[in-house]
Design a protein around this motif. Structure first.
Motif, PDB file in Angstrom:
ATOM      1  N   ASP A  14       0.988  -1.278  -0.030  1.00  0.00           N
ATOM      2  CA  ASP A  14      -0.078   0.037  -0.151  1.00  0.00           C
ATOM      3  C   ASP A  14       0.929   1.320   0.073  1.00  0.00           C
ATOM      4  N   ASP A  16       0.447   4.046   0.781  1.00  0.00           N
ATOM      5  CA  ASP A  16       0.152   5.175   1.810  1.00  0.00           C
ATOM      6  C   ASP A  16       0.431   4.546   2.989  1.00  0.00           C
ATOM      7  N   LYS A  17       1.099   3.455   3.255  1.00  0.00           N
ATOM      8  CA  LYS A  17       1.631   2.578   4.379  1.00  0.00           C
ATOM      9  C   LYS A  17       3.228   2.572   4.352  1.00  0.00           C
ATOM     10  N   THR A  41      -6.855   1.167  -1.285  1.00  0.00           N
ATOM     11  CA  THR A  41      -8.163   1.720  -1.585  1.00  0.00           C
ATOM     12  C   THR A  41      -8.208   3.216  -1.240  1.00  0.00           C
ATOM     13  N   LEU A  42      -7.391   3.808  -0.032  1.00  0.00           N
ATOM     14  CA  LEU A  42      -7.777   4.961   0.390  1.00  0.00           C
ATOM     15  C   LEU A  42      -6.443   5.908   0.332  1.00  0.00           C
ATOM     16  N   ASP A  43      -6.410   7.228  -0.089  1.00  0.00           N
ATOM     17  CA  ASP A  43      -5.320   8.059   0.081  1.00  0.00           C
ATOM     18  C   ASP A  43      -4.104   7.699  -0.573  1.00  0.00           C
ATOM     19  N   VAL A  44      -4.166   7.014  -1.805  1.00  0.00           N
ATOM     20  CA  VAL A  44      -3.241   6.733  -2.715  1.00  0.00           C
ATOM     21  C   VAL A  44      -3.031   7.965  -3.707  1.00  0.00           C
ATOM     22  N   THR A  45      -1.846   8.434  -4.005  1.00  0.00           N
ATOM     23  CA  THR A  45      -1.646   9.393  -5.027  1.00  0.00           C
ATOM     24  C   THR A  45      -0.580   8.878  -5.912  1.00  0.00           C
ATOM     25  N   LYS A  48       2.879   8.844  -4.190  1.00  0.00           N
ATOM     26  CA  LYS A  48       3.310   7.747  -3.265  1.00  0.00           C
ATOM     27  C   LYS A  48       3.641   6.278  -4.300  1.00  0.00           C
ATOM     28  N   SER A  68      -6.426   2.005  -7.764  1.00  0.00           N
ATOM     29  CA  SER A  68      -7.855   2.196  -6.912  1.00  0.00           C
ATOM     30  C   SER A  68      -8.769   2.867  -8.029  1.00  0.00           C
ATOM     31  N   VAL A  72      -5.018   7.688 -10.364  1.00  0.00           N
ATOM     32  CA  VAL A  72      -3.733   7.339  -9.672  1.00  0.00           C
ATOM     33  C   VAL A  72      -2.897   6.281 -10.558  1.00  0.00           C
ATOM     34  N   SER A 127     -12.642  -1.697   3.726  1.00  0.00           N
ATOM     35  CA  SER A 127     -12.911  -0.503   2.668  1.00  0.00           C
ATOM     36  C   SER A 127     -13.475  -0.484   1.637  1.00  0.00           C
TER      37      SER A 127
END
Length: 239
Positions: A14, A16-17, A41-45, A48, A68, A72, A127
């Motif tokens: 991920d 974002d992690k 799923t969330l907060d991916v750019t 990143k 996702s 992105v 999510s």
């Protein structure tokens, strides 16, 4: 032959992690996993995603992006391709075809390196289930029917049973496996050690491990690789 037809284990990172303290992407790439998927799923750019690609590209391991959403998608020669989720039991049809239509409108797609994954999402607390409004109340027979439809009517090469965040029902995954003729069955969710990897490896073609790399690091991932490969070796032995 598709590359994933020879895989046993995939590690999903991920963007974002972060990794645990002291761990590096070089460590992660040397766990014995057959491929790395980059996606969340969330907060991916895109920034990143590129950071993970750059950290892994020097190592001899296939790299795929699992986007996702269309915004992105990263065009990078460090990627071997794109594995694009199509959520077959989504309540919001945007995740069945709408997001993909938007991608086709805004970018030149490298179709030769793009493959869809027929997702069947089965954990309502995940999510991805909330985002796609997935109908997760599916019996083993219904999951098998989704798998059949994905392969036979929609020509999907990958059917992905997703229990993200929890360990799934082995009988349900087995029902999907029995329904497929040639498609590769991916399983993801709750695999965190040798035993859970071995248990799901007994029915799934490819076991996908995700949060473990971020939570516990390379040694824990390596144990899941061993569990899946041992399970597949057991399956290959004549009775």
């Amino acid at each position: 032959m598709h590359p994933w037809s020879t895989w046993d284990h995939v590690l999903k990172l991920d963007p974002d992690k972060s990794l645990p303290p002291g761990e590096t992407y070089a460590d992660i790439c040397q766990t014995g996993t057959d491929a790395i998927e980059i996606g969340g799923t969330l907060d991916v750019t895109t920034e990143k995603v590129r950071a993970v690609i750059d950290a892994c590209r020097e190592h001899d391991i296939p790299l795929y992006q699992e986007p996702s959403n269309p915004a992105v998608v990263v065009d990078d020669d460090g990627l071997d391709g794109y594995l694009v989720p199509v959520v077959f039991n989504a309540g919001d049809v945007f995740w069945l075809v709408g997001a993909h239509k938007e991608w086709a409108r805004i970018d030149d797609i490298d179709w030769g390196r793009t493959t869809t994954e027929a997702y069947i999402v089965l954990n309502p607390a995940a999510s991805i289930a909330e985002l796609t409004e997935a109908d997760c109340d599916q019996s083993p027979a219904e999951v098998a029917a989704y798998a059949t439809v994905a392969e036979r009517l929609f020509g999907q090469d990958i059917v992905y049973i997703e229990y993200s965040g929890t360990f799934g029902d082995v009988d349900t995954v087995g029902a999907a496996a029995d329904a497929l003729e040639a498609a590769t069955l991916f399983y993801g969710g709750g695999v965190h050690d040798y035993d859970t990897a071995h248990e799901m490896g007994a029915v799934a073609d490819v076991v996908v491990v995700g949060d473990l790399a971020h939570d516990e690091g390379a040694d824990a991932v390596r144990e899941t690789v061993r569990g899946v490969k041992d399970a597949h070796a057991d399956r290959a032995r004549p009775e």
